[in-house]
Design a protein around this motif. Sequence first.
Motif, PDB file in Angstrom:
ATOM      1  N   LYS A  23       0.856  -1.200   0.000  1.00 45.64           N
ATOM      2  CA  LYS A  23       0.000   0.000   0.000  1.00 45.64           C
ATOM      3  C   LYS A  23       0.891   1.249   0.000  1.00 45.64           C
ATOM      4  CE  LYS A  23      -3.957   2.111   0.267  1.00 45.64           C
ATOM      5  NZ  LYS A  23      -3.624   3.474   0.369  1.00 45.64           N
ATOM      6  N   LYS A 373     -10.991   0.048  10.226  1.00 48.97           N
ATOM      7  CA  LYS A 373     -10.093   1.116   9.742  1.00 48.97           C
ATOM      8  C   LYS A 373      -8.895   0.483   9.024  1.00 48.97           C
ATOM      9  CE  LYS A 373      -7.822   5.226  11.375  1.00 48.97           C
ATOM     10  NZ  LYS A 373      -6.872   5.519  12.396  1.00 48.97           N
ATOM     11  N   GLN A 377      -8.165   0.776   4.486  1.00 48.62           N
ATOM     12  CA  GLN A 377      -7.038   1.342   3.733  1.00 48.62           C
ATOM     13  C   GLN A 377      -6.754   0.537   2.458  1.00 48.62           C
ATOM     14  OE1 GLN A 377      -3.080   0.878   5.603  1.00 48.62           O
ATOM     15  NE2 GLN A 377      -4.067  -0.518   7.028  1.00 48.62           N
TER      16      GLN A 377
END
Length: 379
Positions: A23, A373, A377
């Motif tokens: 990421k 959460k 992402q």
Amino acid sequence: MSANQTIKLVLIGGGHSHAIALKSWSENLLSGVKLTLISDVKNTPYSGMLPGHIAGFYNYKETHINLPYLAKIAGAKLIVDKAIDLDLDNNLVICQHSDPISFDYLSLDIGSTPKTSTVPGASEYAIAAKPVPLFLDAWYQLLETFKNNPELPLKIAIIGGGAGGVELALNMHSRLQQLISNNFTQNIEISLIHRGSRLLSGHNQKVGDLLTKILHKKGISLYFNTEVTEIKPDRVVAKNNQTIDTNYTFWVTQADSPQWIKNSALAQDNHGFILVNNNLQSISHPHIFATGDIATIKNNPRPKAGVFAVRQGKPLYENWLNIITKQPLKAYFPQEKYLALIGTGDRKAIASWGNSCWQSSLLWYLKDYIDRKFMNQFN
Ligand SMILES: Cc1cc2nc3c(=O)[nH]c(=O)nc-3n(C[C@H](O)[C@H](O)[C@H](O)COP(=O)(O)OP(=O)(O)OC[C@H]3O[C@@H](n4cnc5c(N)ncnc54)[C@H](O)[C@@H]3O)c2cc1C
């Protein structure tokens, strides 16, 4: 290094650290690097939400990271295959189906599997909690069989009194209870079998005591100091010839490293996990990184838990960049104490922190918030 100066960074396994590092990579693409991800699955499970998936609180998609998407945004080539060997003389990864894959730098985040090899019958008749896809297939099948034959007695044995085993027992109980209207204990028996004298020995005593109380209250049978010696198709055999009848046996014991890693020339700890320094580099092969369950940080060993694999994602990414751009590597020091939030299958959670322990539904909402959460992402 490759003749044309394109650097080949190869990742094996789409575990928690690699997901985070990919990421980060996607947010700052580096030219001159060919990035390849070898993964034996397209969707990798997020351990924090796996017990909640068993309980039916989260669906498959919510609890799995989509690796083709992640690879795409990171400009990585995804090879869906299983790594089965390393040729460290020639810097090659050997896969089950693909041609050998050459690398300049290699990074391993392949997790661990429960140790079954030493108990006769365990590999044949017990369902290991990992690899997760096989475990989930078995669980979905169990649920189908149970839904179609709710009147038949169902006996489940879970071997292992660590966090994984306890969470499985509580969340399986929760899911099965949601499916039946009559008295739960009439048809279903869940047994948790543990070789130790208290649950979650890696946590403070209050956590183990509280979980013991909760398991008792839910009618889950607990067997302490019970060393399993053999698994048969219909029963678990323990020392002193004690037997526990079962239709399904789940195996959630101590984490183990795969044989191909044990066979490799990489320096290892006593259990076959790759020994790394604080830069997350192999202490024997500094062009190879390892994180998560498969790695043991030589000077700061920690329990095999998803929380550490997650925390290592960012420093791993930074050290990939540093080694590629010939910058000094940065040391990572895992925290001594960590907050563990253990779901109890009833939309409550227990928090374990050092010598403290609390249980409440607020903690479940906190855990749910943190986990969602984390997963958001990757969307
Ligand atoms: C039932 C259960 C519940 C748990 N609950 C929690 C929890 O609530 N909180 C917590 O912190 N920890 C929990 N754990 C522990 C947690 O699952 C692990 O510590 C965590 O998953 C380790 O992450 P990782 O990145 O090292 O590897 P993993 O998450 O296991 O990822 C490894 C990836 O590599 C892939 N792979 C493996 N071998 C190969 C290969 N040869 N070739 C290619 N790809 C490969 C796998 O398919 C997988 O996608 C639990 C464990 C179990 C068994």
